[in-house]
Write an enzyme that holds these catalytic residues in place. Structure first.
Site, short mmCIF file in Angstrom:
data_model
loop_
_atom_site.label_atom_id
_atom_site.label_comp_id
_atom_site.label_asym_id
_atom_site.label_seq_id
_atom_site.Cartn_x
_atom_site.Cartn_y
_atom_site.Cartn_z
N LYS A 235 -1.09 5.94 1.33
CA LYS A 235 0.30 5.55 1.09
C LYS A 235 0.50 4.05 1.28
O LYS A 235 1.48 3.49 0.80
CB LYS A 235 1.28 6.38 1.92
CG LYS A 235 1.13 6.30 3.40
CD LYS A 235 2.20 7.19 4.03
CE LYS A 235 1.89 7.42 5.49
NZ LYS A 235 2.57 8.55 6.07
N ARG A 236 -0.41 3.40 1.98
CA ARG A 236 -0.26 1.95 2.13
C ARG A 236 -0.72 1.21 0.86
O ARG A 236 -0.22 0.16 0.55
CB ARG A 236 -1.08 1.45 3.33
CG ARG A 236 -0.30 1.52 4.63
CD ARG A 236 -1.17 1.20 5.81
NE ARG A 236 -2.31 2.10 5.91
CZ ARG A 236 -2.23 3.36 6.32
NH1 ARG A 236 -1.07 3.86 6.68
NH2 ARG A 236 -3.30 4.13 6.37
#
Ligand code: GLU
Length: 469
Positions: A235-236
């Site tokens: 998700k980063r």
């Protein structure tokens, strides 16, 4: 025996596309087996959970076709805390687990090397429960744990390589590994279909099933989802939230079709297929165990095809949230009262063949609803050249003289204006397009001008002309 599967997300962030893929696979498997799909929210990590993430999961599942009310649950792991503790106590009382108060440093001091796992120091010391005493599972010294996995065959783990792992912390709270097993047990889960990332937990969990005296489920570890660099989608780094795709204007049908192709394909070289075909043909056993590439470009192309396949009225309906800025979507650049549904309906079929995600509808049609177009200055500079003023003057004059304001007449008229100046239609169109829509690309120009109407077209062309030297 009724098949019971579960999808067990942790509400600690946006809903990951990999999770959506596992949910769909569980969903289809249950349906094919005449079984039950259970939704369990694994909310025991109080520090990281938020109720809005739970709501996000429920609505994202709903969007993708796993609708509220059509499954069992949602159950909440936290509601089962009593059972988790009872299982920990049972394991202690039956001698399958023991208390230990060693710190990592203690173990390291004893083993003298890098921490390689717990050394079993407290196995037979008879320490009782107490503050700071963790409960550890006594793993068998010998033998192997064979995991029956529908996708991976029979991964086999040597028991002596599995450390005596913690099942309840020093404050008495059971760890996730145990809670997850106890929940599956109490919910009568027969098949655990989940992401490959959990495979290292599986032998430990299977030992817990055995120790608690219940037949373990059949497992299926579905492949990890990776980006184009073969890195696990994170998700980063990557766009992973199902909600982000929804808000960008991916159609649920395209999305779920694409997600099911991660590691599997329907028969006959087809990729875009009706959901009913996937429901019939999908075989969990056929899922490829190697990492699955989440190809956003391909998904986009898929979505474009799904958009083009919509009947026009459905396309018009599907665009509404972006045209009105519903929910979490950004409001469009025009005021609600400026929106003209008839004008939109007139250009919708032209837009439908050109956009790949529904949010792209806004920049394609904004010129129709704004009092004056949003001029893209870079496009302006690139397009407006020495001859543009003369061209616009001539085009305005020719358009003013038009009897019928229709796409065909507009086209032949502008073509003639260009020809007199030795210009092809493309070059002639460009300054008119920028003057009227503010952009260099968009819907077919003459149809756009027809819908925009004589007055507004000419006003914009005159205004653009005035900006030129
Ligand atoms: N709550 C876990 C997760 O979100 C799922 C564990 C499981 O499916 O067994 O990764």
């Amino acid at each position: 025996m009724t098949v019971r599967v579960r999808f067990a997300p942790s509400p600690t962030g946006m809903f990951h596309v990999g999770g959506a893929r596992s949910a769909l696979q569980n969903w289809i498997y249950a349906k094919q087996q005449g079984g039950v799909f259970v939704l369990r929210i694994e909310d025991t990590d109080a520090a990281r959970n938020k109720p809005e993430w739970t709501e996000g999961i429920l609505s994202a599942l709903d969007w993708i076709g796993i609708s509220r009310g059509s499954y069992e649950g949602p159950y909440f792991q936290s509601a089962n805390a009593g059972e988790h503790r009872a299982a920990a106590t049972r394991l202690y009382e039956s001698g399958r687990a023991y208390y230990c108060d060693c710190t990592r440093e203690d173990v390291q001091a004893r083993t003298g090397s890098q921490y390689q796992g717990y050394d079993g120091y407290h196995r037979d010391l008879g320490l009782g429960p107490g503050p700071g005493h963790a409960l550890r599972f006594r793993t068998p010294d010998e033998g192997t744990t064979v995991v029956v996995d529908l996708i991976r065959g029979e991964p086999t783990f040597e028991n002596k390589l599995i450390e005596d792992f913690v099942i309840a912390r020093g404050d008495g709270s059971p760890v996730f590994l145990l809670a997850n097993v106890v929940d599956d047990m109490t919910m009568g889960i027969t098949h655990v279909i989940r992401a490959e990332e959990h495979l290292p937990n599986t032998p430990k969990q299977q030992l817990l099933w055995d120790a608690l005296g219940v037949k373990p489920p059949v497992w299926a570890h579905v492949p990890v989802v990776v980006n184009e660099k073969r890195q696990k989608l994170s998700k980063r780094r990557d766009k992973v939230a199902l909600e982000a795709y929804r808000d960008e204007g991916y159609l649920a049908g395209a999305m779920r079709n694409y997600l099911m192709l991660l590691g599997w394909a329907p028969s006959g070289d087809r990729e875009i297929v009706p959901w009913s075909v996937i429901e019939d043909e999908f075989r969990l056993e056929e899922v490829n165990p190697s990492p699955a590439f989440f190809d956003e470009k391909k998904l986009r192309a898929f979505n474009g095809e799904y958009i083009r396949a919509l009947p026009v009225p459905e396309f018009i309906d599907a665009c509404q949230p972006w045209l009105t800025g519903t929910g979490t979507l950004a409001p469009p650049p025009w005021q609600p009262e400026e929106f003209d549904a008839d004008a939109f309906a007139a250009v919708a079929p032209l837009a439908q063949t050109r956009i790949a995600v529904l949010s792209e509808i806004v920049p394609n049609v904004d010129f129709l609803f704004l009092a004056s177009p949003l001029i893209d200055e870079a496009a302006w500079t690139k397009t407006m050249k020495d001859g543009s003023a003369d061209l616009l003057d001539a085009a305005v004059a020719a358009f003013e003289a038009l009897e019928s304001w229709d796409a065909e007449s507009l086209k032949s008229t502008l073509e003639a204006v260009g020809a007199e100046r030795g210009l092809k239609l493309g070059k002639t169109q460009a300054p008119v397009r920028v003057a009227v829509t503010g952009r260099t690309v968009g819907l077919p120009l003459f149809e756009s001008l027809e819908v925009l109407g004589r007055e507004r077209t000419l006003t914009r062309m005159r205004a653009a002309r005035l900006r030129l030297p």
